[in-house]
Write an enzyme that holds these catalytic residues in place. Structure first.
Site, mmCIF file in Angstrom:
data_model
loop_
_atom_site.group_PDB
_atom_site.id
_atom_site.type_symbol
_atom_site.label_atom_id
_atom_site.label_comp_id
_atom_site.label_asym_id
_atom_site.label_seq_id
_atom_site.Cartn_x
_atom_site.Cartn_y
_atom_site.Cartn_z
ATOM 1 N N ASN A 62 -130.129 92.820 102.568
ATOM 2 C CA ASN A 62 -130.787 93.708 101.599
ATOM 3 C C ASN A 62 -132.280 93.765 101.937
ATOM 4 O O ASN A 62 -132.998 92.790 101.740
ATOM 5 C CB ASN A 62 -130.548 93.150 100.193
ATOM 6 C CG ASN A 62 -131.166 94.000 99.097
ATOM 7 O OD1 ASN A 62 -131.960 94.897 99.370
ATOM 8 N ND2 ASN A 62 -130.829 93.700 97.862
ATOM 9 N N CYS A 95 -136.071 98.550 94.329
ATOM 10 C CA CYS A 95 -135.251 98.984 95.483
ATOM 11 C C CYS A 95 -135.117 100.498 95.600
ATOM 12 O O CYS A 95 -135.055 101.018 96.717
ATOM 13 C CB CYS A 95 -133.868 98.326 95.435
ATOM 14 S SG CYS A 95 -133.965 96.544 95.631
ATOM 15 N N HIS A 139 -127.763 102.081 98.598
ATOM 16 C CA HIS A 139 -128.567 100.865 98.744
ATOM 17 C C HIS A 139 -127.654 99.729 99.196
ATOM 18 O O HIS A 139 -126.525 99.603 98.721
ATOM 19 C CB HIS A 139 -129.213 100.549 97.394
ATOM 20 C CG HIS A 139 -129.976 99.260 97.380
ATOM 21 N ND1 HIS A 139 -130.825 98.903 98.403
ATOM 22 C CD2 HIS A 139 -130.006 98.233 96.472
ATOM 23 C CE1 HIS A 139 -131.362 97.718 98.111
ATOM 24 N NE2 HIS A 139 -130.878 97.296 96.973
HETATM 25 O O1 UT7 Z 1 -131.271 94.930 95.444
HETATM 26 C C1 UT7 Z 1 -131.531 94.863 94.072
HETATM 27 C C2 UT7 Z 1 -130.280 94.905 93.267
HETATM 28 N N1 UT7 Z 1 -129.510 93.695 93.470
HETATM 29 C C3 UT7 Z 1 -128.192 93.719 93.440
HETATM 30 O O2 UT7 Z 1 -127.620 94.776 93.292
HETATM 31 C C4 UT7 Z 1 -127.449 92.400 93.541
HETATM 32 C C5 UT7 Z 1 -126.324 92.365 92.518
HETATM 33 N N2 UT7 Z 1 -125.641 91.074 92.457
HETATM 34 C C6 UT7 Z 1 -124.859 90.602 93.455
HETATM 35 O O3 UT7 Z 1 -124.745 91.201 94.501
HETATM 36 C C7 UT7 Z 1 -124.046 89.369 93.187
HETATM 37 O O4 UT7 Z 1 -124.091 89.067 91.808
HETATM 38 C C8 UT7 Z 1 -124.511 88.124 93.998
HETATM 39 C C9 UT7 Z 1 -124.160 88.297 95.451
HETATM 40 C C10 UT7 Z 1 -126.001 87.926 93.835
HETATM 41 C C11 UT7 Z 1 -123.761 86.883 93.498
HETATM 42 O O5 UT7 Z 1 -122.346 87.105 93.548
HETATM 43 P P1 UT7 Z 1 -121.435 86.811 92.271
HETATM 44 O O6 UT7 Z 1 -120.068 87.100 92.676
HETATM 45 O O7 UT7 Z 1 -121.983 87.588 91.104
HETATM 46 O O8 UT7 Z 1 -121.607 85.267 92.091
HETATM 47 P P2 UT7 Z 1 -122.136 84.421 90.840
HETATM 48 O O9 UT7 Z 1 -123.622 84.448 90.787
HETATM 49 O O10 UT7 Z 1 -121.386 84.810 89.593
HETATM 50 O O11 UT7 Z 1 -121.654 82.987 91.262
HETATM 51 C C12 UT7 Z 1 -120.246 82.682 91.444
HETATM 52 C C13 UT7 Z 1 -120.127 81.259 91.956
HETATM 53 C C14 UT7 Z 1 -120.947 80.258 91.164
HETATM 54 O O12 UT7 Z 1 -120.205 79.040 91.108
HETATM 55 P P3 UT7 Z 1 -119.349 78.634 89.799
HETATM 56 O O13 UT7 Z 1 -120.354 78.612 88.672
HETATM 57 O O14 UT7 Z 1 -118.345 79.737 89.660
HETATM 58 O O15 UT7 Z 1 -118.797 77.306 90.168
HETATM 59 C C15 UT7 Z 1 -122.167 80.060 92.013
HETATM 60 O O16 UT7 Z 1 -122.765 78.793 91.820
HETATM 61 O O17 UT7 Z 1 -120.620 81.206 93.307
HETATM 62 C C16 UT7 Z 1 -121.575 80.178 93.402
HETATM 63 N N3 UT7 Z 1 -122.573 80.569 94.410
HETATM 64 C C17 UT7 Z 1 -122.467 80.226 95.707
HETATM 65 N N4 UT7 Z 1 -121.549 79.537 96.398
HETATM 66 C C18 UT7 Z 1 -121.742 79.404 97.707
HETATM 67 C C19 UT7 Z 1 -123.702 81.304 94.227
HETATM 68 N N5 UT7 Z 1 -124.329 81.465 95.395
HETATM 69 C C20 UT7 Z 1 -123.588 80.816 96.332
HETATM 70 C C21 UT7 Z 1 -123.731 80.630 97.711
HETATM 71 N N6 UT7 Z 1 -122.786 79.921 98.365
HETATM 72 N N7 UT7 Z 1 -124.765 81.147 98.420
#
Ligand code: UT7
Length: 333
Positions: free
Chosen positions: A286, A116, A256
């Protein structure tokens, strides 16, 4: 002998017309508008649907936008550096296709890959060509068809990404403006946190890799999130300090666009209010290396000569950094 600085003298951009909304995604995977909006800050993203068109097509549109609005003859472009993670092919380079299709027939070309942050790496690289005194016009292009690598059965990644391209023109100036400073970092600790696992010289494409869905973006979001906030904040802070910039001296932070919560955390760490932070993630998603030039393109009319901009990005590797730009021109009408 006078010092040659590299000024951004024009910007261009392109977004495909088709939109993929959160409501559309609700029909594909178990997700909802509320989760995507509050956890990531995205409402919709643009998608280049035509499978016969790739990153080069997007880059061509962006360069044509810049050339037509600035009235610059493509034959006068000395170099075209293109950054992408989603190039049309492993070879030939996407840069060579974009140069050909835009009439930049006298330009040297190459692709530059650095996840990125590719655009900020390419910007400093292009600036060095200008500073050398041997090149007068260098285009820096970021073009990404992210959706070609998105798994629309994976709710953890499919809401995040969109397609688009942005570009800037670099030209020499003796004024104290342009690309003023840059700082880049790499830590291989993130190697497996954000990866396209097959299709390279490790794990070449096979029936097995396709069946295992290894040609799609794989991301461990929480690990990337933590490092992104830390990396972007610390590189911004460092570049401000070594250029004697206080919080109030920064007209715009150009981060970004991966997650609104990351942008918010970086702005808070820099003590810059969100009114001075470029944000378009809500309707763009993104677009990987294209996020920063797309922001410059969309906010161009708000930028004034002498504005101090801090560009910052983070991505796979991990790799991250910040670039200090002093804006070189008043809004063009
Ligand atoms: O561009 C390159 C660099 N990339 C980045 O900088 C991205 C960095 N990461 C992020 O922006 C975030 O980590 C994400 C947006 C990818 C994910 O957000 P998060 O708050 O870290 O969520 P998580 O992966 O820890 O998941 C939290 C919960 C999980 O459920 P449980 O295990 O707590 O029951 C996931 O299964 O949210 C759930 N989840 C969803 N729920 C509804 C994950 N994706 C979804 C979804 N809809 N699309």
């Amino acid at each position: 002998m006078s010092i040659i600085n590299a000024a951004i003298t024009a910007v261009g951009g392109y977004l495909p017309e088709d939109k993929l909304t959160n409501a559309d995604l609700e029909k594909l995977v178990d997700t909802n508008d509320e989760w995507i909006t509050t956890r990531v800050g995205i409402k919709e993203r643009r998608v280049l649907k035509d499978p016969t068109k790739g990153a080069a097509y997007l880059g061509v549109q962006a360069v044509q936008d810049l050339l037509s609005r600035s009235g610059i003859d493509p034959k006068t472009i000395d170099g075209l550096i293109l950054t992408t993670n989603t190039g049309d092919h492993t070879f030939p380079t996407t840069a060579s296709i974009v140069a050909h299709d835009t009439g930049c027939v006298n330009a040297f070309t190459f692709d530059l890959v650095s996840a990125c942050p590719g655009f900020i790496y390419a910007l400093e690289t292009g600036a060095n060509y200008i500073r050398s005194g041997r090149y007068k016009r260098v285009l820096v292009v970021a073009a990404e068809k992210m959706t070609a690598f998105v798994d629309y059965t994976d709710r953890a990644t499919c809401p995040l990404f969109g397609d688009g391209a942005g570009c800037v023109l670099l030209e020499p100036t003796e004024e104290a403006c342009g690309v003023m400073d840059a700082s880049f970092h790499t830590d291989g600790i993130g190697r497996n946190n954000l990866i396209l696992r097959a299709g390279g010289s490790v794990n070449p494409a096979s029936h097995e890799t396709v069946e295992a869905r290894q040609h799609y973006i794989y991301q461990e979001g929480a690990a990337v999130f933590k490092h992104a906030v830390k990396g972007m904040s610390s590189s911004c802070r460092a570049i401000m300090e070594r250029n004697g910039l206080a919080d109030a001296d920064v007209a715009w932070v150009v981060p970004h666009q991966a997650n609104l919560r990351i942008i918010d955390a970086v702005a808070r760490e820099m003590k810059v209010p969100m009114e001075r932070v470029m944000v378009n993630i809500e309707y763009r998603g993104n677009t990987s290396s294209a996020t920063i030039p797309l922001c410059l393109w969309e906010f161009e009319k708000k930028l004034h000569k002498g504005d101090n901009l801090i560009l910052t990005s983070f991505g796979a590797g991990f790799t991250w950094g910040a670039v200090y730009v002093k804006w070189a021109y008043e809004p063009k009408h």
